[in-house]
Design a protein around this motif. Structure first.
Motif, PDB file in Angstrom:
ATOM      1  N   ASN A 112      17.579  29.622  -2.462  1.00 51.43           N
ATOM      2  CA  ASN A 112      17.872  28.771  -3.625  1.00 51.43           C
ATOM      3  C   ASN A 112      16.590  28.151  -4.211  1.00 51.43           C
ATOM      4  O   ASN A 112      16.445  28.063  -5.429  1.00 51.43           O
ATOM      5  CB  ASN A 112      18.839  27.654  -3.242  1.00 51.43           C
ATOM      6  CG  ASN A 112      20.259  28.183  -3.054  1.00 51.43           C
ATOM      7  OD1 ASN A 112      20.655  29.171  -3.704  1.00 51.43           O
ATOM      8  ND2 ASN A 112      21.018  27.554  -2.162  1.00 51.43           N
ATOM      9  N   THR A 113      15.680  27.694  -3.320  1.00 52.34           N
ATOM     10  CA  THR A 113      14.446  27.091  -3.835  1.00 52.34           C
ATOM     11  C   THR A 113      13.575  28.137  -4.524  1.00 52.34           C
ATOM     12  O   THR A 113      12.889  27.837  -5.507  1.00 52.34           O
ATOM     13  CB  THR A 113      13.661  26.402  -2.712  1.00 52.34           C
ATOM     14  OG1 THR A 113      13.348  27.362  -1.701  1.00 52.34           O
ATOM     15  CG2 THR A 113      14.465  25.260  -2.115  1.00 52.34           C
ATOM     16  N   LYS A 114      13.588  29.374  -3.961  1.00 49.37           N
ATOM     17  CA  LYS A 114      12.832  30.437  -4.623  1.00 49.37           C
ATOM     18  C   LYS A 114      13.425  30.756  -5.999  1.00 49.37           C
ATOM     19  O   LYS A 114      12.708  31.044  -6.957  1.00 49.37           O
ATOM     20  CB  LYS A 114      12.826  31.693  -3.758  1.00 49.37           C
ATOM     21  CG  LYS A 114      11.987  31.542  -2.497  1.00 49.37           C
ATOM     22  CD  LYS A 114      12.038  32.804  -1.637  1.00 49.37           C
ATOM     23  CE  LYS A 114      11.187  32.635  -0.379  1.00 49.37           C
ATOM     24  NZ  LYS A 114      11.248  33.839   0.502  1.00 49.37           N
TER      25      LYS A 114
ATOM     26  N   LYS B 279      24.381  22.156  -1.144  1.00 51.31           N
ATOM     27  CA  LYS B 279      24.742  23.539  -0.810  1.00 51.31           C
ATOM     28  C   LYS B 279      23.952  24.024   0.394  1.00 51.31           C
ATOM     29  O   LYS B 279      24.490  24.710   1.287  1.00 51.31           O
ATOM     30  CB  LYS B 279      24.489  24.438  -2.006  1.00 51.31           C
ATOM     31  CG  LYS B 279      25.460  24.226  -3.156  1.00 51.31           C
ATOM     32  CD  LYS B 279      25.165  25.210  -4.295  1.00 51.31           C
ATOM     33  CE  LYS B 279      26.135  25.004  -5.452  1.00 51.31           C
ATOM     34  NZ  LYS B 279      25.891  25.954  -6.575  1.00 51.31           N
ATOM     35  N   GLU B 280      22.673  23.686   0.440  1.00 48.46           N
ATOM     36  CA  GLU B 280      21.838  24.102   1.564  1.00 48.46           C
ATOM     37  C   GLU B 280      22.308  23.453   2.856  1.00 48.46           C
ATOM     38  O   GLU B 280      22.296  24.070   3.923  1.00 48.46           O
ATOM     39  CB  GLU B 280      20.368  23.740   1.296  1.00 48.46           C
ATOM     40  CG  GLU B 280      19.719  24.518   0.173  1.00 48.46           C
ATOM     41  CD  GLU B 280      19.453  25.961   0.568  1.00 48.46           C
ATOM     42  OE1 GLU B 280      19.609  26.334   1.751  1.00 48.46           O
ATOM     43  OE2 GLU B 280      19.075  26.747  -0.324  1.00 48.46           O
ATOM     44  N   LEU B 281      22.714  22.177   2.781  1.00 52.94           N
ATOM     45  CA  LEU B 281      23.174  21.461   3.970  1.00 52.94           C
ATOM     46  C   LEU B 281      24.428  22.102   4.557  1.00 52.94           C
ATOM     47  O   LEU B 281      24.614  22.115   5.786  1.00 52.94           O
ATOM     48  CB  LEU B 281      23.420  19.991   3.617  1.00 52.94           C
ATOM     49  CG  LEU B 281      23.761  19.062   4.775  1.00 52.94           C
ATOM     50  CD1 LEU B 281      22.608  19.018   5.793  1.00 52.94           C
ATOM     51  CD2 LEU B 281      24.052  17.654   4.268  1.00 52.94           C
TER      52      LEU B 281
ATOM     53  N   LEU C  63      10.871  22.906  -2.551  1.00 50.66           N
ATOM     54  CA  LEU C  63      10.956  23.058  -1.104  1.00 50.66           C
ATOM     55  C   LEU C  63      12.175  22.321  -0.577  1.00 50.66           C
ATOM     56  O   LEU C  63      12.626  21.324  -1.156  1.00 50.66           O
ATOM     57  CB  LEU C  63       9.707  22.489  -0.428  1.00 50.66           C
ATOM     58  CG  LEU C  63       8.350  23.117  -0.805  1.00 50.66           C
ATOM     59  CD1 LEU C  63       7.221  22.319  -0.162  1.00 50.66           C
ATOM     60  CD2 LEU C  63       8.287  24.569  -0.369  1.00 50.66           C
ATOM     61  N   LEU C  64      12.704  22.844   0.578  1.00 48.41           N
ATOM     62  CA  LEU C  64      13.798  22.192   1.271  1.00 48.41           C
ATOM     63  C   LEU C  64      13.188  21.333   2.371  1.00 48.41           C
ATOM     64  O   LEU C  64      12.494  21.842   3.258  1.00 48.41           O
ATOM     65  CB  LEU C  64      14.759  23.233   1.862  1.00 48.41           C
ATOM     66  CG  LEU C  64      15.990  22.672   2.576  1.00 48.41           C
ATOM     67  CD1 LEU C  64      16.883  21.916   1.606  1.00 48.41           C
ATOM     68  CD2 LEU C  64      16.759  23.798   3.265  1.00 48.41           C
ATOM     69  N   ALA C  65      13.403  20.025   2.317  1.00 46.64           N
ATOM     70  CA  ALA C  65      12.820  19.093   3.270  1.00 46.64           C
ATOM     71  C   ALA C  65      13.882  18.661   4.269  1.00 46.64           C
ATOM     72  O   ALA C  65      14.924  18.117   3.885  1.00 46.64           O
ATOM     73  CB  ALA C  65      12.256  17.874   2.551  1.00 46.64           C
TER      74      ALA C  65
ATOM     75  N   ASP D 240      19.456  15.400 -10.408  1.00 44.26           N
ATOM     76  CA  ASP D 240      20.865  15.664 -10.085  1.00 44.26           C
ATOM     77  C   ASP D 240      21.051  17.101  -9.632  1.00 44.26           C
ATOM     78  O   ASP D 240      21.793  17.377  -8.679  1.00 44.26           O
ATOM     79  CB  ASP D 240      21.739  15.375 -11.312  1.00 44.26           C
ATOM     80  CG  ASP D 240      21.759  13.887 -11.657  1.00 44.26           C
ATOM     81  OD1 ASP D 240      21.480  13.072 -10.747  1.00 44.26           O
ATOM     82  OD2 ASP D 240      22.022  13.555 -12.830  1.00 44.26           O
ATOM     83  N   PHE D 241      20.379  18.008 -10.323  1.00 45.71           N
ATOM     84  CA  PHE D 241      20.519  19.431  -9.992  1.00 45.71           C
ATOM     85  C   PHE D 241      19.975  19.701  -8.586  1.00 45.71           C
ATOM     86  O   PHE D 241      20.584  20.450  -7.798  1.00 45.71           O
ATOM     87  CB  PHE D 241      19.771  20.265 -11.032  1.00 45.71           C
ATOM     88  CG  PHE D 241      19.934  21.751 -10.846  1.00 45.71           C
ATOM     89  CD1 PHE D 241      21.182  22.358 -10.956  1.00 45.71           C
ATOM     90  CD2 PHE D 241      18.833  22.538 -10.525  1.00 45.71           C
ATOM     91  CE1 PHE D 241      21.323  23.727 -10.781  1.00 45.71           C
ATOM     92  CE2 PHE D 241      18.970  23.905 -10.345  1.00 45.71           C
ATOM     93  CZ  PHE D 241      20.211  24.501 -10.477  1.00 45.71           C
ATOM     94  N   MET D 242      18.832  19.107  -8.278  1.00 41.43           N
ATOM     95  CA  MET D 242      18.218  19.302  -6.966  1.00 41.43           C
ATOM     96  C   MET D 242      19.086  18.697  -5.867  1.00 41.43           C
ATOM     97  O   MET D 242      19.138  19.215  -4.738  1.00 41.43           O
ATOM     98  CB  MET D 242      16.825  18.679  -6.951  1.00 41.43           C
ATOM     99  CG  MET D 242      15.828  19.439  -7.840  1.00 41.43           C
ATOM    100  SD  MET D 242      14.326  18.499  -8.203  1.00 41.43           S
ATOM    101  CE  MET D 242      13.583  18.441  -6.576  1.00 41.43           C
ATOM    102  N   THR D 243      19.810  17.610  -6.175  1.00 45.41           N
ATOM    103  CA  THR D 243      20.726  17.015  -5.210  1.00 45.41           C
ATOM    104  C   THR D 243      21.880  17.974  -4.892  1.00 45.41           C
ATOM    105  O   THR D 243      22.280  18.129  -3.725  1.00 45.41           O
ATOM    106  CB  THR D 243      21.286  15.687  -5.757  1.00 45.41           C
ATOM    107  OG1 THR D 243      20.200  14.796  -6.001  1.00 45.41           O
ATOM    108  CG2 THR D 243      22.260  15.051  -4.769  1.00 45.41           C
TER     109      THR D 243
END
Length: 590
Positions: free
Chosen positions: A245-247, A186-188, A209-211, A178-181
């Motif tokens: 954010n991923t870092k 936010k990244e989108l 990673l951001l895919a 859920d957190f990664m979603t």
């Protein structure tokens, strides 16, 4: 120590004892029984303890106890292998499950045995040996290991509530999707409108990673650059990046899954250490459970096939009433039991004669097997049995020829006899079945006679000998002795038909009745009749006359006539071609 046999070539009848193994509920129980079979004891106290246990399990009112113990024994596993895996940190999920079943059921076995009479040796030893360490280990395994999740994930998984830090890590890890979603959403928002979707994934070693799926503008690698993102790699039409954010996720969460696995591994090692410290108790569980399994197996066989408890003594007497062969009695519709008496006033050397297929070999093996069963603490197939302690059983029964042995049939036989002659004592049992038939008849007869004479000279100090033979002249060669008794298998000759009664009786037989046996085996009557003729000629020291062949005699007469014609023919004055043609024509016509 009692040796089972000096004959390395074991027959199928000798292996009949291993039918008891099928009654064992655990694999190591059958291994223990094989060891028991190969290492009989001469200790009267041990034999009495085993017989007491077998007698207890045979009693009808203890059927439920036997049933419950068998159900528990099914789950007792081979402990040394599991402990070895733990010692090398290679214990699998199946090892942990097997250990838990073993420990749990060993506690149940102890509870059952504790409620039984402690005068029974095996109950007392289990009650004393299965300590509270088993309960502690069982409780720890049950509280710590989540077997269902361990099966699903194929590795050691700890239950919730065992370690707070581990539970926190698991909660964090379980909340990651859920957190990664949310992070991906936010990244989108930060990305251009051309990118319609993205996701945050985790890969070991690389982290979060951001895919981003490949767009129309991302045709070459130069087009992969996106402001604020660090390109990592491209795979399966998906471009993977590192973002701020991923870092941050890498620094905050790190390798959560690996940390959980490491944490659970540390807990597993602590549990392993506790178990290894109690390894002696666990090994005792296996050993005494194996012994219990064997004793129950012996009892089941005794109950199923009507075996009785033998009396074990040191008075040097074998007395068996209506003994039976433990395998042969199940291979025939009706088995004829026989008595056995040896030692004391009965004498110690029994010389058996009788027709082929009359039951001599079965009887000899029967005696050896009953004595053998008694020395492992088993009940025996008889109505009554008094068995003296035997130090060795020597046999010359069966010879299996093999090119790998490098010995002739007779050499193998004579080696077996040599061992018996050198090492048999007054407390030994010697079984000899038709020794000497592998060589010339007179030589085999002489060796057998001298061997028997050697033992008879020992008088009461000779071993218990049971000898079968078809050398009927042996009866007139061996000196009479109070230790020697002649016995035979009873038969009935009725209307020219030989009927086997399979009943042992004192006395001698006149012949082997080989011709009757040959007829029963389906040998043509002409061959059997000719065999009788030759046997009578040999018996009366007469010349063996070949069978007259009329056709051969006619041919001989013809050849003599031709010979005479050649002698009288005048080759100078008469036509030789016509003469020879005439001779050839006569020969061809014949």
């Amino acid at each position: 120590m009692l040796s089972a046999s000096t004959n390395r070539n074991t027959t199928r009848e000798d292996l009949s004892l291993y039918g008891i193994i099928n009654k064992c509920k655990s694999s190591f129980g059958s291994k223990y029984l094989k060891k028991l079979l190969l290492q009989p004891t001469q200790d009267l106290e041990i034999l009495k303890q085993r017989q007491d246990a077998v007698a207890y399990f045979v009693t009808p009112q203890n059927v439920e106890v036997v049933y419950n113990l068998q159900n528990c024994l099914k789950n007792i596993k081979y402990i040394p292998r599991i402990l070895s895996h733990m010692l090398n940190s290679h214990a699998s999920v199946n090892d942990w499950k097997a250990l838990y079943k073993t420990v749990y059921n060993s506690v149940l076995i102890k509870d059952i045995c504790r409620m039984q009479p402690q005068s029974i040796y095996i109950f007392r030893k289990i009650t004393e040996t299965f300590t509270t360490d088993l309960c502690r280990i069982s409780s720890l395994i049950n509280k710590i290991i989540d077997f269902q999740e361990s099966d699903n994930q194929n590795h050691f998984v700890v239950k919730p509530g065992v370690d707070e830090r581990l539970d926190y890590k698991k909660r964090t890890y379980n909340g990651l999707p859920d957190f990664m979603t949310k992070v991906a959403q936010k990244e989108l928002e930060k990305l251009s409108s051309e990118i319609q979707e993205c996701s945050v994934i985790y890969l070991p070693q690389l982290g979060y990673l951001l895919a981003i799926p490949l767009t129309e503008k991302m045709k070459t690698e130069e087009c992969y650059d996106i402001p604020g993102l660090e390109f990592i790699f491209f795979s399966n039409n998906v471009v993977h990046y590192k973002s701020a954010n991923t870092k941050e996720l890498d620094s905050l969460l790190g390798d959560t899954q690996c940390e959980i696995t490491d944490h659970e591994t540390r807990i597993m090692h602590k549990l392993q250490n506790v178990i290894l410290e109690a390894s002696n108790v666990l090994l005792n569980v296996m050993n005494y459970s194996a012994e219990l399994d064997c004793l129950i197996s012996l009892a089941l066989i005794a109950k199923e096939f009507n075996y009785i408890r033998p009396e074990i003594t040191r008075d040097g007497i074998l007395h068996i009433v209506k003994g039976r062969h433990p395998l042969q009695e199940h291979c025939v519709s009706s088995f004829v039991p026989n008595d056995t008496m040896s030692g004391g006033k009965y004498g110690k050397v029994k010389l058996l004669t009788g027709p082929n297929a009359s039951g001599k070999s079965v009887y000899l093996k029967q005696v050896a097997l009953i004595v053998y069963l008694a020395h492992i603490g088993s009940f025996v197939p008889a109505e009554m049995a008094k068995i003296t302690i035997i130090d060795h059983i020597f046999t010359r029964i069966h010879t299996v020829e093999s090119i790998s042995v490098g010995l002739s049939t007779f050499m193998i036989d004579i080696n077996q006899m040599s061992v018996a002659l050198h090492y048999a004592t007054s407390n030994s049992l010697v079984i000899i079945d038709e020794f000497g038939k592998g060589t010339e008849a007179m030589d085999g007869l002489a060796l057998l006679a001298s061997s028997l004479q050697f033992w008879l000279k020992e008088n009461v100090n000779c071993p218990h000998c049971f000898v079968s033979t078809h050398f009927h002249s042996l009866l007139n060669i061996v000196n009479s002795s109070e230790q020697l008794c002649y016995q035979t298998m009873d038969t009935l000759l009725e209307d020219g038909n030989l009927i086997f009664l399979y009943q042992l009786k004192d006395g001698k037989t006149d012949g082997s009745y080989a011709h009757h046996v040959a007829t029963l085996a389906g040998i043509p009557s002409k061959l059997v009749d000719r065999g009788k003729e030759i046997a009578n000629m040999l018996k009366n020291n007469k010349e063996i006359i070949p069978i007259k062949n009329i056709a051969s005699e006619k041919k001989l007469e013809q050849y003599v006539t031709i010979y005479q014609e050649f002698l009288t023919f005048d080759f100078e004055n008469e036509n030789s071609d016509s003469f020879l043609q005439n001779i050839m024509k006569r020969i061809m016509e014949e």
